[in-house]
Design a protein around this motif. Structure first.
Motif, PDB file in Angstrom:
ATOM      1  N   PRO A 819     -36.974  -3.374  -7.933  1.00  0.00           N
ATOM      2  CA  PRO A 819     -36.262  -4.663  -7.905  1.00  0.00           C
ATOM      3  C   PRO A 819     -34.853  -4.418  -7.298  1.00  0.00           C
ATOM      4  CG  PRO A 819     -37.462  -4.693 -10.075  1.00  0.00           C
ATOM      5  CD  PRO A 819     -37.665  -3.353  -9.513  1.00  0.00           C
ATOM      6  N   LEU A 820     -34.068  -3.264  -7.734  1.00  0.00           N
ATOM      7  CA  LEU A 820     -32.758  -3.082  -6.988  1.00  0.00           C
ATOM      8  C   LEU A 820     -32.812  -2.907  -5.716  1.00  0.00           C
ATOM      9  CD1 LEU A 820     -31.583  -0.545  -9.836  1.00  0.00           C
ATOM     10  CD2 LEU A 820     -30.927  -2.654  -9.565  1.00  0.00           C
ATOM     11  N   VAL A 821     -33.917  -2.037  -5.237  1.00  0.00           N
ATOM     12  CA  VAL A 821     -34.181  -1.898  -3.644  1.00  0.00           C
ATOM     13  C   VAL A 821     -34.057  -3.327  -2.990  1.00  0.00           C
ATOM     14  CG1 VAL A 821     -35.657  -0.948  -2.027  1.00  0.00           C
ATOM     15  CG2 VAL A 821     -35.110   0.239  -3.939  1.00  0.00           C
ATOM     16  N   VAL A 822     -35.024  -4.160  -3.484  1.00  0.00           N
ATOM     17  CA  VAL A 822     -35.056  -5.365  -3.051  1.00  0.00           C
ATOM     18  C   VAL A 822     -33.846  -6.305  -2.959  1.00  0.00           C
ATOM     19  CG1 VAL A 822     -36.502  -7.753  -3.105  1.00  0.00           C
ATOM     20  CG2 VAL A 822     -37.620  -5.767  -3.329  1.00  0.00           C
ATOM     21  N   ALA A 823     -33.318  -6.338  -4.047  1.00  0.00           N
ATOM     22  CA  ALA A 823     -31.620  -6.813  -4.138  1.00  0.00           C
ATOM     23  C   ALA A 823     -31.042  -6.284  -3.034  1.00  0.00           C
ATOM     24  CB  ALA A 823     -31.340  -6.640  -5.603  1.00  0.00           C
TER      25      ALA A 823
END
Length: 1260
Positions: A819-823
């Motif tokens: 999720p951090l990567v996508v954000a």
């Protein structure tokens, strides 16, 4: 003209007497005479007067004889040539002088104050006082103040007032005309301005007309160009559209922030919801990622029901695998055949290099032959000749200015800038003369400036055009030193001459006591805004820089003459570079300077580029090897294979160059500099994939080497084919671009990538087979004749592969990391979208120069000092009818012309120059022709016997006026009468008696056709305002085109075969920026579309996989715009080429990962993403990222600004963005929304591997 209103006024209540009659002694003014004192009544009018001036005097008696009227006519010819454009102005001026010379009531307003004897019994009138009504003087001035002098681009009063028109007033204008120093007034006339009787004299207050009035003879009001009152209110430029804001902030930024926040909340909510759902059902998508033995592809693969599309995709995939497997096996079994065939192919293609032609012509590089600007340039060059070449110097001085100049006898002190010191001007003149005397050699011939310079009056005047303040002094030290004194004070010197000439540059007599001409020695005016710099408003005396321009003829279709010009320019550059004078600081440029400096820059950057490539070559050679132990380091290294791979990459580039050289497509520097970088990125990636896949593979029992390599090629070649063919198609479609630089790059790049792929799956595979045999025989790399003692080769995974498999892939795909990567990536994307419209368009010309270039000094001085931009020509194409009154009215700017005529629209545009970028009133050959041909001008004459043209300066009784001094003769010529005298006008040189000759100003601007029986194409010239930035140049071209389109519409040319268009020398270079945004969107969209279609097919018709590839590449491209904004990289042809290239390189970063994901037989998306990243990620990282990184860093050391910005910065961004998206974002994206496993591929893999030694591969 009705003389009843001009000469006699309205009251004859009491008889008056004359103060003179006839001419007597010689005046102190050369060629002039005093009038004879006479106080008797007026004498009857002589019958010749009607022929002299064309006035209907009736039977009146006057105070002048025939000779006086001839003198008056001669004195007024020059003013009337300029002021007759406005009938009211002409009427009032004639009123002033006719009353002075001939009025029978002279004694009312004239007072003779000084006389001298004239033997035997007469007296000369030496001085008079002329009482003039102030109201009359004001009315005359108001009617004349806006009248234009078209050939000089200034107001006529600048030529007739002794100073700039902006400083002219009713009183100082009349005082100047009555001053004996002007060279026309034979005796002193003191004007006394009063509206009431004074000292017993009544002022002359005859009837006047305003410039908007219709005269009694039917003459119409003056045109808008010559009478501001006829124009109505001054045009107001439209307001600039306000920036889009929301709550005072940038609208796009606000929208993207809101969009990002909404996405983030939705995404986080979805992730948390999915996590809660899995916790509740005690199920997790994540098992032990590394312990995948418990997650087989399918416990019962025969029970899977594949769809028709999946089966078709699997069959297509299998066909490619079989094809490449067979081909790879053949290449290993027949290496010599394949290598020889490859060498023949390369040799055949490369032989085309003998036809190679590298074009450095900026026109060919940046302008399409079918573009509007290019076609307009060809039209202009064909009809008027190519725009001249320019050699220009900007000269400043470290010296301090002299004390202010004090005009004689009275006047405010006038400060002069330091470059206008006399001693500095003498030094500049010496420098200018040295340049004139330069000699060059071309093919054994001597070349001087006179051989190549622009000579507008040739063959009558062979002097070169030199736009220099020294031309006000006839390029002469003697004239510069010319002074006059009254015995005590200097009455006139170079200061007074300068002040007059900057206000009347076309004058042939400065009307100071010097009486020196201002007209240049080449026969044309030298406008102050072209030769001076660093002044404020029109205070040219404050100039802080001198500008000297040598226009040189251009020869596009004459190689020899062009060669001579180039040779002289080289000598000019060398001379100025080596010139030294502590009092002069010189910045300069030649026509060839930019091209020379770009070539020098390219040569100086060769070492930088070579070092960059050497670093990449060394890395590739070393990194390909998989060293098992120190003992086998020389056996396991792949230096020779790496070198062979690099040679294959370079061979593909050479083949591409050769093939297109066969076809006749010229190379460009962009092709030479960029394509090796691109093909190296693509080719090296494929090399690493092949070699590293082999290094990780184990040969099965009973499997021979050729079978193993064939099997490996069958596995990896479809991925290579996917990326290479996608890039090839994308680049070839980029060839549809209208921009030559982009089109050429795309074609060369597409073919180079394709040939590179062909050579890699053939020649390189054969070389790989030979190298493996060498390695298995324990022979040293490079020194293959040397053999080590037998030792068992150990197979192990490389460090990078183990790192990606054990550390990197599991970490990136952790549940909390994804999720951090996508954000982060979506945030960066949102930022890039928010600033994409803020990327500047254009190319700062200073960036194209090396850091140490002398041209940079010139560019800096040009921006700081110059006040005028390039000339702009409004061209009326062939087809317009100038022989009719309607046709003339739609173009001209004088009396009777349409208010929306061409000249008046350009004039109106010049009134709001800050918006239109049109700086001056246009020069109009048509209006000057009308003034020239008027019978009262004395310009148009011919020999009565032969009909040949008779110049106004010729004294010959057989010369007669072209048109009769009748009412019809004073009208504009039409029909054949128009064409009869036009060639005479275009061949007439200006002279003191006729300043309207059109040879110098207009001979090149009017194309006569049909053996001089009709007018073809013509132009009307003005100047742009000073243009400093790319945005200024682009806006100037856009506004000029809008103006020309409006002129075309108002002239009613729709549906005709001709039109009006603007032309300036820079349009052909800047037109690309009018459509650069569309071209960028088109090229990148076409490339993305091609990648999507090819990916769809080659991924076995998995549409969703192709969508994800295209989406990731699109994100990279959008982020490139964000980097461009952050790093100050503008959008132009160079950056567009790099964007197209980044689209191709991005395929390498993405397609291999997606294909590995699509053929993975793991159960979950996370596992499949991990497997794809582990297997392909290390090859992509080592093959592209690391290879390019070292080479790119070297580019930062380049002296070239364009290399530092458009290559180092953009290449670094391409590699970093490609690597982060391909190796971080894409695996995470696939783990969330990757395509489902292809059931048909699972069944096929199961059937191929189960029961064989490779069954363990099913479980990774």
């Amino acid at each position: 003209v009705n003389v009843r209103g001009i000469v006699f006024g309205v009251s004859q209540a009491r008889a008056q007497h004359c103060i003179w009659y006839g001419e007597c002694g010689e005046s102190q003014v050369p060629g002039k005479k005093y009038n004879c004192n006479y106080t008797g009544p007026a004498l009857p009018l002589h019958e010749d007067l009607l022929e002299l001036l064309g006035f209907d005097y009736g039977n009146r008696s006057l105070c002048c004889d025939v000779q006086q009227l001839k003198t008056l006519k001669a004195s007024l010819e020059l003013p009337l040539q300029f002021l007759s454009r406005c009938p009211a102005c002409f009427f009032n001026l004639m009123n002033l002088f006719c009353e002075l010379t001939c009025s029978p009531r002279q004694s009312l307003f004239l007072n003779g104050t000084d006389f001298s004897p004239y033997p035997p019994d007469q007296h000369n009138v030496v001085k008079v006082s002329y009482y003039i009504g102030q109201t009359f003087a004001n009315a005359m001035y108001n009617a004349c103040r806006d009248v234009q002098a078209p050939s000089s681009n200034v107001r006529a009063l600048s030529l007739l007032c002794g100073q700039d028109a902006s400083h002219c007033t009713p009183t100082n204008w009349i005082e100047y005309m009555f001053d004996t120093n002007n060279g026309q007034t034979p005796f002193a006339i003191k004007p006394i301005f009063t509206d009431v009787p004074e000292a017993g004299f009544s002022p002359m207050t005859n009837t006047t007309y305003g410039c908007t009035d219709i005269l009694e003879d039917g003459s119409g009001p003056c045109s808008c160009q010559d009478c501001s009152q006829s124009c109505g209110p001054k045009p107001v430029p439209p307001p600039q559209p306000p920036p889009w804001t929301i709550l005072g902030m940038d609208g796009m930024s606000v929208v993207m922030w809101i969009t990002y926040v909404v996405f983030l909340l939705s995404f986080v909510g979805g992730v948390v919801g999915a996590w809660c759902y899995r916790r509740r059902t005690v199920m997790s998508e994540y098992g032990p990622i590394l312990d995948s033995n418990n997650h087989s592809v399918n416990k019962d693969p025969t029970g899977m029901d594949a769809s028709c599309c999946e089966r078709f995709g699997e069959r297509f995939e299998n066909a490619l695998r079989i094809l490449f497997t067979s081909w790879g096996s053949f290449c290993v079994r027949r290496p010599l055949v394949v290598i020889l065939a490859s060498i023949v192919l390369v040799a055949a293609c490369s032989s085309g290099l003998i036809y190679m032609h590298v074009t450095t012509d900026p026109v060919e590089l940046w302008s399409s032959p079918s573009s509007q600007a290019r076609q307009e340039k060809e039209y202009f060059d064909t009809h008027f000749g190519p725009f001249f070449r320019t050699e220009q110097l900007i000269i400043t001085t470290p010296l301090v200015p002299d004390p202010p100049y004090s005009p004689y006898p009275i006047g405010d002190d006038v400060p002069f800038g330091a470059p206008l010191r006399k001693d500095v001007l003498h030094q500049v003149l010496d420098f200018q003369t040295d340049i004139e005397n330069l000699e060059a050699t071309y093919q054994g011939e001597r070349v001087t400036l006179k051989d190549i310079c622009l000579t507008p009056l040739a063959p009558y005047n062979s002097n070169c055009t030199i736009l220099s303040v020294l031309n006000y002094y006839q390029n002469s030290h003697d004239v510069l030193d010319h002074t006059t004194t009254d015995g005590f004070w200097t009455t006139a010197d170079y200061h007074s001459h300068f002040l007059y000439c900057v206000s009347a540059p076309a004058s042939l007599n400065d009307t100071t006591p010097l009486h020196d001409p201002c007209m240049g020695t080449f026969g044309g005016p030298v406008f102050p805004w072209l030769i001076l710099g660093g002044y404020d408003a029109t205070n040219y005396n404050n100039a802080t820089a001198l500008v000297i321009t040598f226009p040189v003829n251009n020869y596009h279709n004459d190689t020899k003459k062009l060669g001579k010009a180039l040779a002289w320019e080289k000598e000019f550059i060398d001379f100025v570079k080596n010139y030294s004078n502590p009092n002069l600081t010189i910045a300069f440029s030649s026509e060839r300077s930019i091209e020379d400096e770009i070539n020098r820059e390219s040569e100086s950057d060769i070492s930088t580029i070579l070092v960059s490539y050497i670093i990449m070559f060394v890395y590739i050679s070393l990194a390909l090897g998989h060293i098992q132990s120190c003992r086998r380091v020389l056996v396991d290294s792949k230096i020779s294979l790496g070198i062979a791979g690099i040679l294959i990459v370079l061979s593909s580039v050479i083949c591409s160059l050769g093939v297109f050289s066969y076809i006749g497509i010229p190379l460009t520097l962009i092709v030479i500099e960029v394509i090796p970088f691109l093909v190296l990125a693509v080719g090296v990636d494929n090399i690493f994939i092949i070699v590293q896949t082999y290094q990780r593979d184990e040969r099965m029992p009973q499997e021979e080497l050729h079978q193993q390599i064939g099997r490996i090629l069958g596995d990896v070649a479809p991925s290579m084919f996917l990326s290479s063919f996608s890039e090839t198609v994308a680049f070839f479609l980029g060839g549809l671009s209208s921009m030559p630089a982009v089109r050429t790059f795309s074609l060369f790049a597409g073919l180079a990538v394709f040939i590179d792929f062909i050579l890699q799956i053939s020649c390189f595979i054969s070389l790989l087979g030979l190298d493996i045999k060498r390695q298995e025989s324990n022979r040293l790399d490079i020194l293959c004749c040397v053999k080590l003692s037998e030792g068992q080769e150990e197979k192990s995974d490389g460090f990078l592969f183990r790192f990606f498999k054990k550390v990197y892939a599991p970490f990136i795909l952790k549940e909390w990391v994804r999720p951090l990567v996508v954000a982060v990536f979506v945030g960066v994307l949102s930022f890039s979208i928010a600033v994409i419209n803020k990327v500047e368009v254009g190319l700062d010309q200073t960036l194209s120069m090396p850091d140490d270039s002398y041209v940079l000094d010139y560019f800096g001085n040009m921006s700081e000092f110059l006040h005028t931009g390039p000339p702009v020509y409004f061209v009326v194409e062939e087809g317009h009818d100038y022989l009719t009154m309607e046709g003339q009215n739609s173009v001209c700017g004088g009396v009777g012309c349409n208010n929306n005529s061409l000249v008046l629209q350009v004039y109106t545009a010049s009134l709001i120059s800050s918006y239109t970028k049109i700086g001056f009133t246009p020069s109009s050959w048509l209006d000057d022709y009308f003034d020239w041909i008027k019978p009262q001008s004395g310009c148009c004459r011919y020999y009565n016997g032969t009909g040949a043209f008779c110049n106004a300066s010729v004294e010959n009784t057989t010369c007669v006026n072209c048109r009769p001094m009748t009412q019809s003769g004073k009208q504009r010529p039409t029909g054949q009468d128009f064409m009869r005298f036009l060639p005479m006008f275009l061949s007439d040189n200006p002279n003191p008696k006729c300043g309207k000759g059109g040879h110098a100003s207009y001979s090149a601007g009017v194309d006569l056709i049909g053996n001089d029986t009709n007018v073809g194409a013509t132009y009307f010239m003005t100047y742009h305002t000073i243009l400093k930035t790319s945005a200024d140049f682009i806006d100037a071209m856009k506004k000029a085109r809008n103006l020309a389109d409006n002129i075309t519409d108002t002239m009613g040319l729709q549906g005709t075969s001709y039109r009006v268009f603007p032309y300036s020398v820079f349009y052909v270079f800047y037109e690309q920026y009018l459509t650069i945004v569309f071209d960028t969107a088109f090229n990148l969209s076409v490339s993305l579309g091609a990648i999507f279609l090819v990916s769809t097919v080659l991924l076995g018709f998995e549409v969703w996989s192709a969508v994800l590839v295209s989406l990731t590449i699109a994100m990279i491209l959008v982020n490139m715009f964000g980097v461009m904004w952050l790093w100050g990289i503008s959008l132009n042809a160079v950056s567009l080429v790099n964007l197209v290239m980044s689209c191709g390189i991005s395929v390498e970063f993405c397609s291999h990962i997606v294909r590995a994901f699509s053929i993975s037989t793991k159960t979950t998306r996370v596992e499949r993403a991990e497997e794809a990243l582990a297997h392909m990620g290390s090859s992509v990282f080592s093959g592209i990222t690391l290879t390019k990184f070292g080479g790119i860093l070297i580019l930062a050391l380049s002296k070239s600004q364009i290399f530092q910005i458009f290559y180092f910065r953009m290449y670094l961004a391409i590699v970093l963005l490609g690597a982060t998206h391909g190796l971080i974002f894409l695996p995470v994206l696939l783990s969330y929304v990757g395509p489902s496993v292809n059931k048909a591929k699972v069944q096929a893999a199961h059937s191929r591997f189960v029961g064989t030694e490779r069954e363990h591969l099913l479980n990774f």
